[in-house]
Design an enzyme around this catalytic site. Structure first.
Site, PDB file in Angstrom:
ATOM      1  N   ARG A   1      30.086   7.327  75.715  1.00 35.32           N
ATOM      2  CA  ARG A   1      29.100   7.441  76.789  1.00 35.32           C
ATOM      3  C   ARG A   1      27.832   6.764  76.292  1.00 35.32           C
ATOM      4  O   ARG A   1      27.277   7.149  75.259  1.00 35.32           O
ATOM      5  CB  ARG A   1      28.848   8.902  77.135  1.00 35.32           C
ATOM      6  CG  ARG A   1      27.857   9.155  78.267  1.00 35.32           C
ATOM      7  CD  ARG A   1      26.482   9.468  77.717  1.00 35.32           C
ATOM      8  NE  ARG A   1      25.570  10.004  78.722  1.00 35.32           N
ATOM      9  CZ  ARG A   1      24.283  10.255  78.513  1.00 35.32           C
ATOM     10  NH1 ARG A   1      23.745  10.015  77.315  1.00 35.32           N
ATOM     11  NH2 ARG A   1      23.521  10.732  79.444  1.00 35.32           N
TER      12      ARG A   1
ATOM     13  N   ASP B   1      24.032   5.904  76.423  1.00 38.26           N
ATOM     14  CA  ASP B   1      22.829   6.580  76.900  1.00 38.26           C
ATOM     15  C   ASP B   1      21.838   5.592  77.516  1.00 38.26           C
ATOM     16  O   ASP B   1      21.567   4.525  76.949  1.00 38.26           O
ATOM     17  CB  ASP B   1      22.165   7.299  75.714  1.00 38.26           C
ATOM     18  CG  ASP B   1      20.876   7.992  76.096  1.00 38.26           C
ATOM     19  OD1 ASP B   1      20.936   8.995  76.819  1.00 38.26           O
ATOM     20  OD2 ASP B   1      19.798   7.517  75.671  1.00 38.26           O
TER      21      ASP B   1
ATOM     22  N   GLU C   1      25.159   6.234  81.351  1.00 46.75           N
ATOM     23  CA  GLU C   1      24.028   6.886  82.007  1.00 46.75           C
ATOM     24  C   GLU C   1      23.132   5.740  82.457  1.00 46.75           C
ATOM     25  O   GLU C   1      22.689   4.936  81.635  1.00 46.75           O
ATOM     26  CB  GLU C   1      23.259   7.805  81.063  1.00 46.75           C
ATOM     27  CG  GLU C   1      22.084   8.467  81.767  1.00 46.75           C
ATOM     28  CD  GLU C   1      21.056   9.051  80.808  1.00 46.75           C
ATOM     29  OE1 GLU C   1      20.291   9.931  81.251  1.00 46.75           O
ATOM     30  OE2 GLU C   1      20.993   8.621  79.643  1.00 46.75           O
TER      31      GLU C   1
ATOM     32  N   PHE D   1      24.100  13.302  92.474  1.00 48.04           N
ATOM     33  CA  PHE D   1      24.822  14.500  92.905  1.00 48.04           C
ATOM     34  C   PHE D   1      24.193  15.744  92.299  1.00 48.04           C
ATOM     35  O   PHE D   1      23.914  16.733  93.000  1.00 48.04           O
ATOM     36  CB  PHE D   1      26.287  14.398  92.492  1.00 48.04           C
ATOM     37  CG  PHE D   1      27.051  15.696  92.608  1.00 48.04           C
ATOM     38  CD1 PHE D   1      27.590  16.082  93.816  1.00 48.04           C
ATOM     39  CD2 PHE D   1      27.214  16.526  91.504  1.00 48.04           C
ATOM     40  CE1 PHE D   1      28.298  17.283  93.932  1.00 48.04           C
ATOM     41  CE2 PHE D   1      27.916  17.720  91.603  1.00 48.04           C
ATOM     42  CZ  PHE D   1      28.453  18.099  92.822  1.00 48.04           C
TER      43      PHE D   1
ATOM     44  N   GLN E   1      19.671  18.175  81.818  1.00 54.68           N
ATOM     45  CA  GLN E   1      19.145  18.951  82.932  1.00 54.68           C
ATOM     46  C   GLN E   1      18.790  20.376  82.522  1.00 54.68           C
ATOM     47  O   GLN E   1      17.946  21.001  83.164  1.00 54.68           O
ATOM     48  CB  GLN E   1      20.155  18.957  84.083  1.00 54.68           C
ATOM     49  CG  GLN E   1      20.737  17.591  84.427  1.00 54.68           C
ATOM     50  CD  GLN E   1      19.704  16.584  84.898  1.00 54.68           C
ATOM     51  OE1 GLN E   1      18.531  16.900  85.029  1.00 54.68           O
ATOM     52  NE2 GLN E   1      20.126  15.355  85.148  1.00 54.68           N
TER      53      GLN E   1
ATOM     54  N   GLY F   1      18.107  21.146  78.946  1.00 55.54           N
ATOM     55  CA  GLY F   1      17.170  21.005  77.840  1.00 55.54           C
ATOM     56  C   GLY F   1      15.832  20.417  78.228  1.00 55.54           C
ATOM     57  O   GLY F   1      14.835  20.616  77.522  1.00 55.54           O
TER      58      GLY F   1
END
Length: 603
Positions: free
Chosen positions: A259, A261, A296, A323, A393, A395
Site C-alpha cells: 500500500r 502512502d 492512498e 466512502f 481516521q 489516530g
C-alpha cells in the site's frame, strides 16, 4: 524481463561484500567497517562511492564517514540492530527467499486487517502478531496489512516518518523474525501486505541532505518540505532506489502486496510518471504471483486503477476515503475538518461512492476550492477499498477515539455490515472486530526540537475545532512523544477476551465474513456490469440509501440502509435471497439503524 541488479546498499559477492553509496554532493566517503581500519571509497562520475571489502560478511557492522567528519548509517541499510544512528548490519535479503513461493490469492478474496505491529500485541513484536494468526483466520481475515516497518529513530512510531526504508524496525524483531511471520501467515493462506512511504522522510537522523542533496528537489513542495526528486538524471537514481525497495519487500521477504502512502505527494513531471514505472516494473518482475498494489491518493486518479481484460493494469485499488468520510458524517453527525467537504450531502456522497467508487470525480472540492478527482463510474467495485475505521481516521483525532466510543452499538453494527457485505474490498482496523474501545493515538519518540515541533504541530492542527478553541483545551491533547501515549494505544486483549460485548461483535464479524465469502466474493469474481442508487427520505443530510449492483448474468446485489433517527418507507426489494437484515421485521418501514442485503435475479 531479467531481474534487476540492485546497486544500493551492501551486496554479498563471491569475495566479500560490495558497499555502495550514492553521495553526489559529498567530497569524500570512507567505509568504517567494525574491526577494520577506515578505507576511502572511490567515486565514479555519477556520484557513486563503491568498495569491495574482502573482510566483510553477513553480520558485519559498518558505517560511512562523509567528508572526514559526519558518520552515518547506510541509507540502504537492510537492518539496524541498535537504532538508526548506529552501525548498519550486512544482511543477505536474497537468502530470505522461499524455494516454494506462496502464490497469493485473487484480489476479490481480500479481506484486509490493518495493524500496527508495536501496539497489536502486548509484546509489540512480529512474534506477537504471529500468535494471533489462527484467530484472524478463524475470523475470516484473508490478508493482514502491516503499518510501515521502515526504521525510525526511537522506541515507537507509526512508521510514516521512516529514514531507512530497507531496514525493518529492530524494535519488532530481526529480519528472520519478520520472514517467520510471513511464512506462518502463508501456511494459513493469509496474505501479508505492507504499507510503504515514498513521498517523504522523517525529520530526525535523515542524513541524505548531507551527501545527496539531489535526492530532493526544490522544484516541488509537499506538506513535509521539498519533494523527493523523481525527475532527470538524478531522479533516475532515486526512482531506482524506491523500486529496489518495493522489490525487496515483495521478492525477498515475500509480501503479497504493498500500500503506497499519499501518492498525490509524489510530484513528477516526467514523460513516464514514477507510479506507472513502479507498477509496470513490479508486475513484470513478479509475474506468476498474485501481487496486489494499493494506493492512498487524495487526487482520486481513476486512470491509475484502469483494468485490461478484467485485471488491473497498474494498481488494484485505492483506499476509499470518500466512502469513509461520508459514512462517518452519517454515523456521528461530525462536520469539522475534512468532514466538512461531505457534510452538505453525506447520503449522496455515500451512495455515489458505493456505485462509482469516488464521491468527487472532478467537482470542486470545498476544502481547497479546486477540482478533485477523475470519473470513476466505469471502474469495478473492487477498485476501491472500503472501511469504517483505519489508523488515520482514528489516530488523527485528538484523543484517538474509535467509533465504538462515538456511536451506539446498532450504528456500529450497521457500519460493519455495510463495509463487509458491499462488493468493494473491505478493511478492518485492529480490534474493530470486537468493538474495542482502546484509543489509537498519534505517537512518536522524537527528542529535542523535533519533539517540541511535533507537540506544537499536533495542538495547532486542532485549533480550528470548536472543542479545542482555547490553549487550555489544546493542552489536554495527549503528548505524542510521551511513552504513556504509546502504551495507551496498545490493544488490551485481556479485556477484549473477557468482554461479552466484544464476543458478540466478534461473532457478528465472523458471520458477516462467512456471508461475504460464500455469497459476495463469487459475484465480485464474475464481475458487475452496472450499478444504480436511490436516496430514501426527503432530508439530504440524514435519510437512507438503496443501492443495487448487477452482474452480466442478471444477478442483483441490493443494499438498503437507514441512517436517520426515524422510520423511512421501505423501497422495492429484489425478489430472491435475504443475506442480511440487521433489525426490524418484514414490516413495510425501515427502522433507524436498519440495513438489508439481498441477492436476487433481474430478468
Amino acid at each position: 524481463m531479467a531481474e534487476q541488479t540492485r546497486r544500493h546498499g551492501s551486496q554479498i559477492v563471491d569475495h566479500g561484500v560490495s558497499f555502495n553509496l550514492w553521495a553526489p554532493t559529498a567530497r569524500s566517503v570512507e567505509l568504517l567497517e567494525i574491526g577494520q581500519p577506515p578505507r576511502k571509497m572511490p567515486r565514479d562520475d555519477d556520484g557513486w562511492y563503491q568498495l569491495l571489502s574482502p573482510t566483510a560478511h553477513v553480520g558485519t557492522r559498518y558505517q560511512f564517514r562523509i567528508n572526514e567528519d559526519l558518520v552515518v548509517p547506510d541509507p540502504a541499510s537492510f537492518f539496524q540492530p541498535d537504532d538508526v544512528g548506529a552501525p548498519s548490519e550486512v544482511i543477505d535479503t536474497a537468502a530470505l527467499r522461499d524455494s516454494l513461493i506462496y502464490p497469493g490469492r485473487p484480489w476479490a478474496e481480500a479481506v484486509i486487517y490493518e495493524l500496527h505491529v508495536g501496539t497489536f500485541s502486548e509484546a509489540g513484536t512480529y512474534a506477537g502478531v504471529e500468535e494471533k494468526l489462527p484467530y484472524l483466520r478463524d475470523l475470516g481475515i484473508s490478508a493482514i496489512e502491516l503499518m510501515p516497518l521502515n526504521d525510525v529513530p526511537g522506541r515507537h512510531n507509526w512508521g510514516y516518518d521512516g529514514v531507512l526504508l530497507n531496514a525493518p524496525n529492530a524494535r519488532y524483531g530481526r529480519p528472520e523474525d519478520l520472514k517467520r511471520l510471513l511464512r506462518a501467515a502463508h501456511a494459513l493462506d493469509i496474505m501479508v501486505y505492507l504499507d510503504v512511504v515514498y513521498n517523504h522522510f522523517g525529520p530526525q537522523l535523515n542524513y541524505l541532505h548531507s551527501y545527496a542533496e539531489n535526492f530532493f528537489t526544490a522544484r516541488h513542495a509537499t506538506g513535509w518540505g521539498p519533494a523527493v526528486n523523481l525527475e532527470g538524471q538524478d531522479g533516475s537514481f532515486v526512482r531506482e532506489f524506491l523500486v529496489d525497495n518495493a522489490l525487496m519487500w515483495l521478492r525477498d521477504y515475500g509480501f503479497d502486496g504493498l500500500r503506497f502512502d499519499a501518492v498525490h505527494a509524489l510530484k513528477d513531471d516526467s514523460e513516464r510518471h514514477f507510479l506507472i514505472e513502479l507498477a509496470e516494473t513490479l508486475r513484470s518482475q513478479l509475474a506468476g504471483r498474485h501481487v496486489h498494489l494499493m494506493l492512498e491518493n487524495e487526487a482520486n486518479q481513476a486512470h491509475l486503477l484502469e483494468r485490461s481484460n478484467g485485471r488491473a493494469r497498474h494498481y488494484d485499488a485505492q483506499w476509499g476515503d470518500d466512502f469513509h468520510n461520508a459514512l462517518h458524517v452519517l454515523l456521528t453527525g461530525e462536520d469539522e475538518g475534512y468532514y466538512r467537504a461531505f457534510a452538505d450531502r453525506p447520503l449522496e456522497h455515500l451512495a455515489r461512492s458505493l456505485t462509482e467508487g469516488f464521491a468527487y470525480q472532478g467537482e470542486n472540492f470545498p476544502l481547497h476550492q479546486v477540482p478533485r478527482g477523475e470519473p470513476s463510474a466505469h471502474l469495478p467495485p473492487e477498485a476501491t477499498i472500503f472501511f469504517a475505521q483505519n489508523h488515520d481516521q482514528i489516530g488523527n483525532r485528538a484523543f484517538g477515539e474509535r467509533l465504538s466510543r462515538l456511536v451506539r452499538p446498532e450504528k456500529l453494527e450497521q457500519a460493519m455490515a455495510l463495509v463487509l457485505l458491499s462488493p468493494h474490498i473491505p478493511m478492518l482496523f485492529m480490534g474493530e472486530e470486537t468493538a474495542a474501545e482502546t484509543p489509537f493515538l498519534f505517537f512518536a519518540d522524537w527528542t529535542g526540537e523535533a519533539a517540541e515541533l511535533t507537540r506544537e504541530g499536533r495542538r495547532k492542527e486542532f485549533s480550528h475545532f470548536k472543542a479545542f478553541a482555547t490553549p487550555e483545551t489544546r493542552a489536554e491533547i495527549p503528548d505524542p512523544c510521551d511513552e504513556r501515549t504509546f502504551q495507551a494505544s496498545k490493544l488490551d486483549w485481556t479485556s477484549i477476551d473477557q468482554s461479552p460485548a466484544g464476543a458478540r461483535f466478534r461473532a457478528l464479524t465472523t458471520q458477516l465474513l462467512t456471508i461475504r465469502r460464500e455469497k459476495i466474493v463469487p459475484l465480485v469474481k464474475r464481475g458487475f456490469v452496472s450499478a444504480q442508487r436511490d436516496l430514501i427520505g426527503a432530508d439530504p443530510r440524514m435519510g437512507g440509501v438503496d443501492v443495487r449492483w448487477r452482474t452480466e448474468q442478471g444477478e442483483v446485489l441490493q443494499i438498503v440502509a437507514n441512517f436517520a433517527d426515524h422510520e423511512l418507507p421501505m423501497p422495492p426489494l429484489v425478489e430472491g435471497e435475504s443475506l442480511w437484515r440487521l433489525r426490524g421485521s418484514e414490516a413495510e418501514a425501515l427502522v433507524p439503524g436498519d440495513i438489508i442485503v439481498r441477492l436476487g435475479q433481474k430478468g
